[in-house]
Design a protein around this motif. Structure first.
Motif, PDB file in Angstrom:
ATOM      1  N   VAL A 121       0.845  -1.193   0.000  1.00 31.68           N
ATOM      2  CA  VAL A 121       0.000   0.000   0.000  1.00 31.68           C
ATOM      3  C   VAL A 121       0.880   1.242   0.000  1.00 31.68           C
ATOM      4  O   VAL A 121       1.873   1.317   0.742  1.00 31.68           O
ATOM      5  CB  VAL A 121      -0.931   0.010   1.227  1.00 31.68           C
ATOM      6  N   VAL A 146      -1.898  -8.082   2.349  1.00 30.03           N
ATOM      7  CA  VAL A 146      -1.167  -6.814   2.422  1.00 30.03           C
ATOM      8  C   VAL A 146       0.198  -7.091   3.044  1.00 30.03           C
ATOM      9  O   VAL A 146       0.284  -7.508   4.196  1.00 30.03           O
ATOM     10  CB  VAL A 146      -1.936  -5.762   3.240  1.00 30.03           C
ATOM     11  N   MET A 149       3.322  -1.278   3.960  1.00 32.95           N
ATOM     12  CA  MET A 149       2.966   0.054   3.470  1.00 32.95           C
ATOM     13  C   MET A 149       4.206   0.923   3.365  1.00 32.95           C
ATOM     14  O   MET A 149       5.094   0.868   4.216  1.00 32.95           O
ATOM     15  CB  MET A 149       1.953   0.714   4.418  1.00 32.95           C
TER      16      MET A 149
END
Length: 210
Positions: A121, A146, A149
């Motif tokens: 992300v 995920v 980030m």
């Protein structure tokens, strides 16, 4: 890495994407009084700096999340940065809205990622981490993994660090508040007497007063 973080902070100060005004604080939408203003979207207007950010975020992905197979940007601030990174990595891209679209298909995630994609992300700014982690939650609910980030800047609030830890999300940023303050002190951007007040703000921003 410390030199890179300071170099990036200097570029943000130069284009006034970041401003430090402890004597004339800004008021956030939350009502918090803040000595700092940050809008990393301004980097998009400067080709050299835009490329610098793209390369920095891309290398952060390659160095820390080599298993990633797709990129997601957090709307709206990180849509452009995320798309630039995805293009550089030749990976699929989507972006995540703050809430589902109120017409049409009612999408929360815009774009199509391959089934089983390992998503990194991209975010432009981390404050409390709430909106960023909502995007992570949306991607996970959609069945994607995920892997972490990357972001341009973080204030480094303790509440954000805990939120990311609780969500089991590794965060890597190009610069942060600590390196910004070190730089601001070194170049005389703020008065020496203001440094302590600036450090105190980050510890308890909701109740800070100059």
């Amino acid at each position: 890495m410390d030199n890179f973080k300071k170099a990036f902070a200097k570029r943000l100060l130069d284009i006034e994407a970041i401003k430090l005004q402890p004597d004339n604080p800004f008021t956030w939408a939350s009502g918090w009084h803040s000595p700092i203003y940050c809008d990393n979207r301004k980097t998009l207007s400067y080709p050299d700096l835009r490329s610098f950010v793209k390369q920095g975020l891309t290398h952060a992905v390659l160095d820390h999340f080599p298993e990633a197979t797709a990129v997601a940007g957090v709307a709206t601030g990180a849509i452009a940065q995320g798309a630039l990174v995805a293009d550089q990595l030749a990976m699929p891209f989507c972006y995540v809205r703050s809430k589902p679209k109120d017409h049409g298909m009612g999408n929360l995630i815009e774009g199509t990622l391959p089934e089983g994609a390992k998503v990194v992300v991209v975010e432009d700014l981390i404050s409390t981490g709430g909106s960023s982690l909502k995007a992570v939650e949306a991607l996970r609910k959609a069945g994607f993994e995920v892997v972490g980030m990357v972001a341009s800047f973080t204030y480094g609030f303790p509440i954000a660090a805990k939120a990311f830890e609780d969500a089991h999300v590794k965060l890597v940023t190009l610069s942060d508040y600590e390196h910004l303050l070190e730089l601001a002190q070194e170049i005389g951007y703020v008065k020496e007497s203001d440094i302590e007040a600036l450090r105190v703000w980050r510890k308890d921003p909701a109740n800070w007063k100059k």
